[in-house]
Design a protein around this motif. Sequence first.
Motif, PDB file in Angstrom:
ATOM      1  N   ARG A   6       0.566  -0.756  -0.237  1.00 36.18           N
ATOM      2  CA  ARG A   6      -0.195   0.206   0.242  1.00 36.18           C
ATOM      3  C   ARG A   6       0.954   1.142  -0.359  1.00 36.18           C
ATOM      4  O   ARG A   6       2.168   1.368  -0.005  1.00 36.18           O
ATOM      5  N   ILE A   8       2.564   4.430   0.933  1.00 37.48           N
ATOM      6  CA  ILE A   8       3.073   5.321   2.370  1.00 37.48           C
ATOM      7  C   ILE A   8       2.784   6.949   2.114  1.00 37.48           C
ATOM      8  O   ILE A   8       2.615   7.201   1.765  1.00 37.48           O
ATOM      9  N   SER A   9       2.535   6.973   3.334  1.00 31.53           N
ATOM     10  CA  SER A   9       2.127   8.888   3.561  1.00 31.53           C
ATOM     11  C   SER A   9       3.672   9.533   4.121  1.00 31.53           C
ATOM     12  O   SER A   9       4.099   9.156   4.432  1.00 31.53           O
ATOM     13  N   SER A  11       3.914  12.138   5.983  1.00 30.81           N
ATOM     14  CA  SER A  11       3.783  12.260   7.159  1.00 30.81           C
ATOM     15  C   SER A  11       4.340  10.783   8.011  1.00 30.81           C
ATOM     16  O   SER A  11       5.046  11.394   9.221  1.00 30.81           O
ATOM     17  N   GLU A  12       3.800   9.964   7.931  1.00 31.22           N
ATOM     18  CA  GLU A  12       3.721   8.826   8.130  1.00 31.22           C
ATOM     19  C   GLU A  12       5.145   8.082   8.235  1.00 31.22           C
ATOM     20  O   GLU A  12       5.705   7.822   9.307  1.00 31.22           O
ATOM     21  N   LYS A  16       7.236   8.234  11.632  1.00 32.47           N
ATOM     22  CA  LYS A  16       8.451   7.275  12.155  1.00 32.47           C
ATOM     23  C   LYS A  16      10.058   7.587  12.314  1.00 32.47           C
ATOM     24  O   LYS A  16      10.999   6.515  12.589  1.00 32.47           O
ATOM     25  N   ASP A 144      -3.585  14.053  10.435  1.00 34.18           N
ATOM     26  CA  ASP A 144      -3.790  12.369  10.718  1.00 34.18           C
ATOM     27  C   ASP A 144      -2.848  12.270   9.902  1.00 34.18           C
ATOM     28  O   ASP A 144      -2.111  12.465   8.155  1.00 34.18           O
ATOM     29  N   THR A 145      -1.268  11.333  10.262  1.00 37.45           N
ATOM     30  CA  THR A 145      -0.214  11.190   9.396  1.00 37.45           C
ATOM     31  C   THR A 145      -0.783   9.819   8.626  1.00 37.45           C
ATOM     32  O   THR A 145       0.577   9.966   7.704  1.00 37.45           O
ATOM     33  N   SER A 146      -1.179   9.673   8.559  1.00 41.70           N
ATOM     34  CA  SER A 146      -2.398   8.476   7.818  1.00 41.70           C
ATOM     35  C   SER A 146      -2.218   8.735   6.152  1.00 41.70           C
ATOM     36  O   SER A 146      -1.988   8.527   4.922  1.00 41.70           O
ATOM     37  N   LYS A 147      -2.622   9.573   6.390  1.00 40.08           N
ATOM     38  CA  LYS A 147      -3.461  10.763   4.763  1.00 40.08           C
ATOM     39  C   LYS A 147      -2.553  12.151   4.659  1.00 40.08           C
ATOM     40  O   LYS A 147      -3.223  13.103   4.261  1.00 40.08           O
ATOM     41  N   ASN A 148      -1.820  12.794   6.462  1.00 40.98           N
ATOM     42  CA  ASN A 148      -0.629  13.701   5.622  1.00 40.98           C
ATOM     43  C   ASN A 148      -1.793  15.164   4.889  1.00 40.98           C
ATOM     44  O   ASN A 148      -1.579  15.721   4.619  1.00 40.98           O
TER      45      ASN A 148
END
Length: 580
Positions: A6, A8-9, A11-12, A16, A144-148
């Motif tokens: 999938r 990767i954003s 921001s995500e 990390k 929201d790090t998953s969607k930046n």
Amino acid sequence: MASRQREISVSEFFAKNRHLLGFDNPRKAMLTTVKEAVDNALDACEEANILPDLFVEVLQLADTRFRITIRDNGPGIVRKQIENIFGKLLYGSKFHRLKMSRGQQGIGISAAGMYGLMTTGQPVVITTKTGKRKPSHEVVLKMDTSKNRADVVSETEMPDADTLFPSGSGTQVAIELEGKYLKGRQSIDEYLEQTAIANPHAAITYLNPLNERVEFPRAVDELPPEPTEIKPHPKGIELGTLIQMLERTKSTQLGAFFKNEFCRVGPNVAKQICRLADLTDRTWIKQVEHKDAEKLYSAIQKVKIMSPPTNCLVPIGSKALLAGLLKEVEAEFFAAACRPPTVYRGNPFQIEVGIAYGGSLPGDDLARVLRFANRVPLLYQQSACCSFKAAIEASWKNYGLTQSRSSLPSGPLVVMIHMASVWVPFTSESKEAIADYDEIRKEMKLALQECGRKLGTYLRRRMRMKRESQRRDVFARYIGEIARSCESITGSDAGAVYQALLRTAESKTAVADNVLDDEGKVLQEETGFSKDDGVVIRDVSTGPDLGEGLFEDDHPPAKQAASSRSRKKKPRSATAKPGK
């Protein structure tokens, strides 16, 4: 395996790998947060032609929890842009512009809010006002790090916010995070002190966790000129970039393409490039194939093209640089040098260097190097920075200082190096060190050597004055006894003999009474101060306020006091010459 793949954003990814952005330990995370907010505030004020007036507060809530608040008097932020600026990584207005600015990547303040959310779970609070007659908006948001993207928690409209923004506009950001506060090197205190040196037109008020209020007053009441945006230079692009530009351009022919997409390319230069590539300036862009693009790229490297314009740069300047050093460094000798603009990879840049010597600076330690890039202090990764390497290679022994091999010189010396460029080549996303390009290091070394020559002239003349003063002191110890002995032997008046011997001593050691000008040279009464604006000498015995006349044309020269330390003298022959 395919089902588990999938996107990767961004921001995500940085959440990390936050060490890439400068959030690798609690103390450094606090400094990075203050740095990014202050840089954005200074950029906004300067673009709006407003003298910056900043307030920085670091409030300790618990042992390792702090709330950092930064407020400015800038133009404010329109409501619809708040979520994008503070809640989305890689969003900004400076990445695609070839123009000198502090921020470049559009990561900093968003990453600071993301770090605060990750460590404390608390959202970012933004308060902004865009005009005197417009209401103030307070927005609380999380990333929201998953969607930046940013999620607004609450929004409040405050009709009256004159207490926060007395000038009628501005922005305040409050971030709660886990951190560690320590004074000293690589601290928030040092960062703000160096920011005041490189930005003498800014007034900064700092309230630290110990409830100590520190003021950094404004030293210059003029804003630096606004830099001008330029287009890319053909010498600074690569083949792949040229192909992409050919695919995306709105021009239909090669001549118009070179004229509209690049700087310093006129009709004659465009025709010369096309002729070397076996094309014409009227060749249609859609007919240019990959092999033609390679020929064009090769022709660009062969054709002599004027260097890019330098109005996109705004250096600090010798006077402002000296004013910042005079305000923050207790020294007796100050010198500055500004190199002419030059180019690396097609990007214009300019190097400025300032040094401070003597005074209350520690004389037993190694020299202190202050590194700046586009007026922003660089506090970490010193040994990996091009500025630090240039300072080591400057051969300070030639200018009267002690220097061991592969190390900084030792003595009461502070060296300030500033690089102004449309694109500073940082070694990482955290923007802590300048990459080591040969062109950049050469310019830094030349500027350091120019300041070193001024310092060497000053030190040699001061040493000669000290030696002559010591000679006079030794002679003055015995002329009284000699005068009395002459009176007892010859009957001559002892007072007259004493005065004659004293006049002879003063004439033979007249160098000790010299006054050095602002270039380290002997001041002549008929010439007054020299015209060099790059040197200031301050008499530290009368206090640190003698540098206030830096911007006046008729300021008096600072007197240089000679030291009276003893030294070993070479014995003279006891045989007198005939007739003496």
